[in-house]
Design a protein around this motif. Structure first.
Motif, PDB file in Angstrom:
ATOM      1  N   UNK A  62     -16.352   1.212  -3.186  1.00 42.12           N
ATOM      2  CA  UNK A  62     -15.841  -0.113  -3.553  1.00 42.12           C
ATOM      3  C   UNK A  62     -15.690  -0.938  -2.277  1.00 42.12           C
ATOM      4  N   UNK A  63     -16.246  -2.129  -2.294  1.00 42.73           N
ATOM      5  CA  UNK A  63     -16.176  -2.980  -1.108  1.00 42.73           C
ATOM      6  C   UNK A  63     -15.027  -3.964  -1.190  1.00 42.73           C
ATOM      7  N   UNK A  64     -14.501  -4.133  -2.397  1.00 44.54           N
ATOM      8  CA  UNK A  64     -13.321  -4.990  -2.580  1.00 44.54           C
ATOM      9  C   UNK A  64     -12.316  -4.152  -3.361  1.00 44.54           C
ATOM     10  N   UNK A  65     -11.179  -3.897  -2.740  1.00 45.70           N
ATOM     11  CA  UNK A  65     -10.207  -3.002  -3.375  1.00 45.70           C
ATOM     12  C   UNK A  65      -8.933  -3.784  -3.679  1.00 45.70           C
ATOM     13  N   UNK A  66      -8.567  -3.817  -4.938  1.00 43.07           N
ATOM     14  CA  UNK A  66      -7.336  -4.504  -5.353  1.00 43.07           C
ATOM     15  C   UNK A  66      -6.187  -3.514  -5.329  1.00 43.07           C
ATOM     16  N   UNK A  67      -5.137  -3.868  -4.632  1.00 41.05           N
ATOM     17  CA  UNK A  67      -3.963  -2.992  -4.556  1.00 41.05           C
ATOM     18  C   UNK A  67      -3.028  -3.308  -5.722  1.00 41.05           C
ATOM     19  N   UNK A 122     -18.622   7.933   6.604  1.00 44.61           N
ATOM     20  CA  UNK A 122     -18.079   6.602   6.903  1.00 44.61           C
ATOM     21  C   UNK A 122     -17.342   6.579   8.240  1.00 44.61           C
ATOM     22  N   UNK A 123     -17.550   5.481   8.982  1.00 43.00           N
ATOM     23  CA  UNK A 123     -16.859   5.308  10.264  1.00 43.00           C
ATOM     24  C   UNK A 123     -16.034   4.030  10.183  1.00 43.00           C
ATOM     25  N   UNK A 124     -14.779   4.135  10.556  1.00 45.06           N
ATOM     26  CA  UNK A 124     -13.901   2.965  10.530  1.00 45.06           C
ATOM     27  C   UNK A 124     -13.520   2.578  11.951  1.00 45.06           C
ATOM     28  N   UNK A 125     -13.152   1.309  12.106  1.00 42.30           N
ATOM     29  CA  UNK A 125     -12.667   0.893  13.425  1.00 42.30           C
ATOM     30  C   UNK A 125     -11.156   0.690  13.377  1.00 42.30           C
ATOM     31  N   UNK A 145      -9.008   3.333   0.799  1.00 44.30           N
ATOM     32  CA  UNK A 145     -10.445   3.066   0.640  1.00 44.30           C
ATOM     33  C   UNK A 145     -11.219   4.376   0.448  1.00 44.30           C
ATOM     34  N   UNK A 194       0.836  -1.210   0.000  1.00 39.96           N
ATOM     35  CA  UNK A 194       0.000   0.000   0.000  1.00 39.96           C
ATOM     36  C   UNK A 194       0.869   1.258   0.000  1.00 39.96           C
ATOM     37  N   UNK A 222      -4.797   1.626   4.616  1.00 41.21           N
ATOM     38  CA  UNK A 222      -5.986   1.021   3.993  1.00 41.21           C
ATOM     39  C   UNK A 222      -7.159   2.001   4.000  1.00 41.21           C
ATOM     40  N   UNK A 223      -7.310   2.734   5.086  1.00 40.89           N
ATOM     41  CA  UNK A 223      -8.415   3.708   5.144  1.00 40.89           C
ATOM     42  C   UNK A 223      -8.197   4.790   4.080  1.00 40.89           C
TER      43      UNK A 223
END
Lengths: 405, 215
Positions: free
Chosen positions: A400-405, A178-181, A394, A22, A390-391
């Motif tokens: 996109x729910x599936x992200x290809x790096x 959007x909220x991330x953990x 994203x 990443x 990653x955040x």
């Protein structure tokens, strides 16, 4: 300077591969962190660790600290308490002070980057000065039961961000962004957690006049009623009927905190003349001392009745110590019941679990091994680095729910 | 005969997004299951298989685990645990089945107490970050070797994620073994495995064993 390569052989290999992949995508991009203190407290400690690592990965990272007035910090402390449910009314004058100090700081810092992370409520109003980039509000505090009026005002600010980050799922709120953990983490290479020799550990116990002739129970915490140090002494006394052991309560002196002084006095009174109870008042930044105390103990306690995340639990688990902790805040995320320690709800519960572990050192040893692995898999600083990157990615691939790096 | 296209293994991790929705009792759980995103349903049915854990949880999905641990409703937990997502073609069908199981329970049993404060079911969803690896295989022999080598998240991605989330008819492994390595019998055996009974590590071993039997 420490780099991400230093974590090879310590952190999850998958995390390190993900970080490198990443970071390659984000190389040369700019990142800005803003918080309110340069040292002391969990946020500054985390930034001290992650900023050099992010730079090592080729990112152009800046960390700026707000300069506040005394009234400003009184306001933000009131906001903080109010968000944690201790109903404090924030007046118009207080909000005006908050706005003025945010404006002065934003004009000085000029928050301009591809990815901006604003930590906690103090600099939240920097969002007024956003020109470009992705902006995230990182909330480190427990706002699961906030004062509704204070949260109403803060929510209006927070919802202008592109996203937010919380430490625990149930700290999340109903907001339109959007909220991330992202769980807090420990750095295995920091003084607080780095490997120490037996000799180094022994010297720390000697320096504090704590003999290592008996099993040692340890709680490291401020002298705060919510950490229940009096309950810990009661549990120790119940255990003492069956096992000869020592209790070490290690915490800060907290001279500027009247409540802390009162609790400390109560603790000293309750300990009385028992030579096997050791109350240690550690100065700030006693990281290696705490490390050694945790490593030299038999069982670590964190018998809190109220807790934020309680990262001190992860620190002890990392040192292969089973931890007996209160079933509150982030402690249940760290203690896997019966696997890395026990969750307790009473003095009797704590005493029972301590006896159980003292009677079964093999079980305690197995738990210690599992404890370190649990922390390695979930709570190391590399996981925070991975998640920040990653955040960021994203947010640049929204929807996109599936992200290809 | 032309060399088959090599299979490239990917690995992945889940970034957790919070929805802010929480349920404190079965009725709230039911109401929210009906309206959360497909991603949220998928996440709570599958995070068991990707979340790093030192001991596997008792039940393979979060709904069953919460109902048992926080509501003490073992009967419903067993019903939810028995739901096999691989029997369904898409996530909407899984959602409908969850709704059916909970609704049936509410018809037959008294409503249990709500959970303790702080033990609410928090609805989250995952964003899957997928990373290429250098690991490739072009023969069955290589495939078995690679399966031993890859991260467990790779097994998860090609087996669980590929089928339901990416909407493929079958998992990536059985598809490759069938179409590129031309071993339809082996492909069929891999496809008919019941992965919800295994952790990803056990699933890895089972697939390797099936391949070794053929080799």
């Amino acid at each position: 300077m420490r780099g991400i390569a230093d974590y090879k052989g310590i952190a999850e290999q998958g995390d390190l591969r993900a970080i490198e992949a990443m970071a390659e995508k984000l190389k040369g991009r700019t990142m800005l962190h803003v918080n309110s203190t340069a040292e002391g407290g969990g946020v500054a400690e985390l930034l001290q660790r992650i900023v050099p690592l992010l730079k090592d990965l080729g990112l152009d990272v800046r960390w700026e600290v707000m300069k506040g007035t005394k009234p400003f910090f009184e306001v933000t402390k009131a906001v903080h308490n109010s968000l944690q449910g201790k109903g404090v009314h924030i007046t118009k004058e207080m909000w005006d002070e908050y706005e003025a100090v945010n404006r002065e700081n934003a004009e000085r810092i000029r928050p301009d980057a591809d990815f901006v992370v604003i930590h906690d409520p103090q600099p939240a109003l920097f969002i007024d000065y956003k020109k470009r980039g992705v902006w995230l509000w990182r909330c480190h505090i427990d706002i699961s039961g906030p004062d509704r009026v204070t949260w109403y005002f803060l929510k209006n600010i927070v919802e202008r961000y592109d996203g937010s980050i919380f430490s625990v799922s149930n700290f999340a709120q109903s907001v339109s962004i959007p909220q991330f953990m992202m769980q807090p983490s420990i750095d295995p290479l920091a003084d607080k957690n780095i490997e120490l020799s037996e000799e180094e550990v022994r010297r720390v116990f000697e320096r504090h006049n704590v003999p290592t002739d008996k099993p040692i129970l340890l709680q490291v915490s401020r002298f705060d009623p919510f950490k229940d140090p009096l309950g810990v002494i009661e549990a120790y006394r119940l255990v003492k009927k069956y096992h000869d052991c020592r209790l070490v309560l290690a915490g800060g002196t907290a001279t500027d905190d009247p409540e802390g002084e009162r609790v400390l006095k109560e603790v000293l009174d309750k300990a009385g003349a028992d030579p096997d109870i050791h109350i240690l008042l550690l100065p700030p930044f006693s990281d290696k001392e705490v490390n050694a105390l945790q490593r030299g103990s038999t069982i670590v306690l964190q018998k809190s009745t109220r807790e934020g995340f309680g990262l001190v639990v992860a620190e002890a688990l990392w040192k292969k110590k089973p931890v007996i902790g209160g079933d509150v805040g982030g402690i249940p995320l760290q203690i896997v019941e019966g696997v890395t320690g026990y969750l307790v709800h009473s003095v009797e519960g704590a005493a029972y679990r301590i006896r159980q572990l003292l009677m079964n050192p093999d079980v305690a040893k197995r738990m210690g091994e599992a404890a370190k692995e649990h922390i390695r898999k979930n709570f190391l600083v590399t996981r925070n680095i991975r998640n920040y990157l990653a955040i960021w990615l994203s947010m640049e691939h929204r929807d996109e729910k599936v992200i290809y790096i | 005969m032309a060399e088959p296209q090599p299979f490239r293994f990917f690995e992945c991790f889940a970034l957790i997004r919070l929805t802010g929705r929480r349920a404190k009792d079965i009725l709230e759980l039911l109401e929210i299951i009906k309206l959360v995103s497909k991603g949220s349903i998928f996440h709570h049915m599958h995070q068991y298989f990707i979340k790093p854990s030192i001991v596997p949880p008792e039940f393979p999905n979060d709904f069953a685990g919460w109902v048992a641990d926080s509501l003490g409703e073992e009967n419903l937990a067993e019903g939810l645990a028995n739901l096999n997502p691989f029997e369904f073609e898409n996530i909407e069908d899984i959602r409908s089945e969850l709704v059916r199981i909970v609704t049936e329970h509410l018809k037959n049993y008294p409503m249990p107490r709500p959970c303790q404060s702080g033990r609410e079911f928090m609805f989250n969803e995952g964003i899957t970050i997928v990373l290429p690896t250098d690991i490739v295989a072009a023969t069955l022999h290589d495939f078995a070797r690679a399966l031993r080598e890859v991260d467990q998240s790779s097994i998860y991605f090609h087996f669980y994620e590929a089928r339901l989330r990416l909407g493929k008819e079958r998992d990536d492994f059985s598809q490759y073994v069938d179409e590129c390595l031309e071993c339809p019998g082996l492909a069929s055996r891999i496809k008919s495995m019941d992965p919800y009974m295994y952790s990803t590590e056990v699933l890895r071993e089972k697939i390797i064993r099936l391949i070794e039997e053929v080799l």
